[in-house]
Design a protein around this motif. Structure first.
Motif, PDB file in Angstrom:
ATOM      1  N   ALA A   1       0.826  -1.207   0.000  1.00 40.60           N
ATOM      2  CA  ALA A   1       0.000   0.000   0.000  1.00 40.60           C
ATOM      3  C   ALA A   1       0.862   1.259   0.000  1.00 40.60           C
ATOM      4  N   VAL A   2       1.983   1.225   0.718  1.00 43.42           N
ATOM      5  CA  VAL A   2       2.853   2.402   0.796  1.00 43.42           C
ATOM      6  C   VAL A   2       3.493   2.692  -0.547  1.00 43.42           C
ATOM      7  N   PHE A   3       4.011   1.656  -1.214  1.00 46.48           N
ATOM      8  CA  PHE A   3       4.779   1.853  -2.442  1.00 46.48           C
ATOM      9  C   PHE A   3       4.012   1.475  -3.708  1.00 46.48           C
ATOM     10  N   GLY A   4       2.801   0.942  -3.566  1.00 43.98           N
ATOM     11  CA  GLY A   4       2.055   0.523  -4.746  1.00 43.98           C
ATOM     12  C   GLY A   4       2.776  -0.541  -5.550  1.00 43.98           C
ATOM     13  N   LEU A   5       3.410  -1.481  -4.882  1.00 42.52           N
ATOM     14  CA  LEU A   5       4.306  -2.429  -5.539  1.00 42.52           C
ATOM     15  C   LEU A   5       3.576  -3.325  -6.539  1.00 42.52           C
TER      16      LEU A   5
ATOM     17  N   GLY B   1       3.226  10.394   0.266  1.00 39.50           N
ATOM     18  CA  GLY B   1       2.605   9.070   0.253  1.00 39.50           C
ATOM     19  C   GLY B   1       1.770   8.843  -0.993  1.00 39.50           C
ATOM     20  N   VAL B   2       1.026   9.867  -1.405  1.00 42.92           N
ATOM     21  CA  VAL B   2       0.231   9.761  -2.639  1.00 42.92           C
ATOM     22  C   VAL B   2       1.157   9.673  -3.842  1.00 42.92           C
ATOM     23  N   THR B   3       2.202  10.492  -3.844  1.00 38.54           N
ATOM     24  CA  THR B   3       3.152  10.492  -4.961  1.00 38.54           C
ATOM     25  C   THR B   3       3.850   9.143  -5.101  1.00 38.54           C
ATOM     26  N   ALA B   4       4.195   8.536  -3.957  1.00 42.00           N
ATOM     27  CA  ALA B   4       4.924   7.264  -3.991  1.00 42.00           C
ATOM     28  C   ALA B   4       4.149   6.176  -4.711  1.00 42.00           C
ATOM     29  N   ARG B   5       2.836   6.175  -4.566  1.00 43.95           N
ATOM     30  CA  ARG B   5       2.034   5.129  -5.198  1.00 43.95           C
ATOM     31  C   ARG B   5       2.064   5.226  -6.719  1.00 43.95           C
ATOM     32  N   PHE B   6       2.326   6.419  -7.237  1.00 45.64           N
ATOM     33  CA  PHE B   6       2.400   6.594  -8.692  1.00 45.64           C
ATOM     34  C   PHE B   6       3.823   6.464  -9.221  1.00 45.64           C
ATOM     35  N   TYR B   7       4.787   6.940  -8.441  1.00 49.08           N
ATOM     36  CA  TYR B   7       6.164   6.990  -8.933  1.00 49.08           C
ATOM     37  C   TYR B   7       6.970   5.739  -8.596  1.00 49.08           C
ATOM     38  N   MET B   8       6.850   5.246  -7.357  1.00 49.68           N
ATOM     39  CA  MET B   8       7.744   4.206  -6.880  1.00 49.68           C
ATOM     40  C   MET B   8       7.622   2.862  -7.599  1.00 49.68           C
ATOM     41  N   PRO B   9       6.408   2.376  -7.967  1.00 53.41           N
ATOM     42  CA  PRO B   9       6.358   1.062  -8.634  1.00 53.41           C
ATOM     43  C   PRO B   9       7.223   0.994  -9.890  1.00 53.41           C
ATOM     44  N   GLY B  10       7.079   1.973 -10.781  1.00 50.63           N
ATOM     45  CA  GLY B  10       7.891   1.981 -11.998  1.00 50.63           C
ATOM     46  C   GLY B  10       9.358   2.175 -11.707  1.00 50.63           C
TER      47      GLY B  10
END
Length: 292
Positions: free
Chosen positions: A73-77, A214-223
């Motif tokens: 949930a934190v990183f949208g993995l 936190g919102v940004t991480a879900r969009f940026y971090m997975p890729g």
């Protein structure tokens, strides 16, 4: 030269009318805040790894599953990065970690993880210009804060989902929880030397910063994590996570410092009951305020 004279006059007038801007600018420029945020991020990373493996190895299956969902949930993995995380929490891996390290090794790792708590305490103390608290006063606070942070991390998935209600409730709930965590963090790690209300501006800024990130991480971090894993392997994951932690910790460092300055602004100080005695320490020889 006339424009320089006018510029000096405008600056002097602004300093007289808005003294908080002068203090805020001085703190942001001279306080080495980015360096402090980077050191905090390094300690956070060094604390996270042993805690993660300790929970993966020794926590009950239900706790491991909850932590796995919260990290997702934190990183949208997704994809390879999610597969790597599942491998960490796999039963076979957990058994290998238990056999390799043992309970004593995990205990030592957990104790060393309190370095993150100490680094966060120093950030809070520097923000308020307070001396370092005595070890006997602060030691138990470091451990309590670390355990509370683990609990908050475990609850990230249900909080962000609004406990089943969806994102429309999850986002404001996440902001409220984050603000409460940073309010309590400052109060605990400062050993109650600053009352609750003056800590509120920093907590609100910290809650806003972590919510946006936190919102940004879900969009940026997975890729970003999947690209780093594909190009550089596990080292890429480490560098990407460390970079994200630096941004988060720098944002918190700035938030607490700005909050402390705002809480002493006369109009806010009257409403918040800011203790006038809790002033920044004299500027240290290296230009930092109240270095601990």
């Amino acid at each position: 030269m006339e424009w320089k004279t006018r510029a000096r006059g405008l600056r002097a007038g602004a300093e007289r009318r808005f003294p908080v801007l002068t203090e805020l600018t001085a703190r942001l420029v001279d306080g080495n805040l980015l360096d402090a945020g980077t050191r905090l991020a390094a300690q956070a990373f060094l604390a996270t790894i042993p805690l993660l493996f300790a929970l993966a190895a020794f926590a009950p299956a239900a706790v491991r599953e909850q932590l796995l969902e919260s990290l997702r949930a934190v990183f949208g993995l997704t994809g390879p990065a999610d597969a790597e995380l599942e491998r960490v929490f796999d039963r076979t891996t957990a058994a290998e970690v238990r056999e390799t390290t043992g309970a004593v090794g995990v205990l030592i790792a957990l104790v060393s993880a309190t370095s993150f708590s100490r680094a966060m305490a120093r950030v809070c103390e520097r923000a308020w210009g307070l001396p370092k608290a005595g070890t006997r006063i602060a030691a138990w606070r470091w451990a309590v804060w670390l355990l509370a942070l683990v609990l908050v991390l475990l609850l990230q998935a249900p909080i962000r989902d609004g406990f089943g209600a969806g994102g429309w409730l999850g986002l404001p709930l996440y902001f409220l929880v984050s603000t409460g965590v940073w309010l309590w963090t400052q109060h605990l790690l400062l050993a109650k030397r600053v009352p609750w209300l003056p800590l509120l501006p920093g907590a609100l800024l910290g809650g806003t910063a972590t919510t946006v990130l936190g919102v940004t991480a879900r969009f940026y971090m997975p890729g970003a994590l999947n690209r780093a894993l594909a190009e550089y392997g596990a080292l890429g994951l480490v560098l990407t996570l460390l970079s994200w932690l630096i941004v988060v910790c720098a944002a918190l460092t700035f938030a607490f410092t700005i909050g402390a300055v705002l809480a002493r602004e006369p109009a806010l100080a009257r409403r918040l009951g800011t203790d006038r005695a809790a002033r920044p320490a004299a500027t240290a020889p290296d230009g930092g305020a109240g270095r601990t």
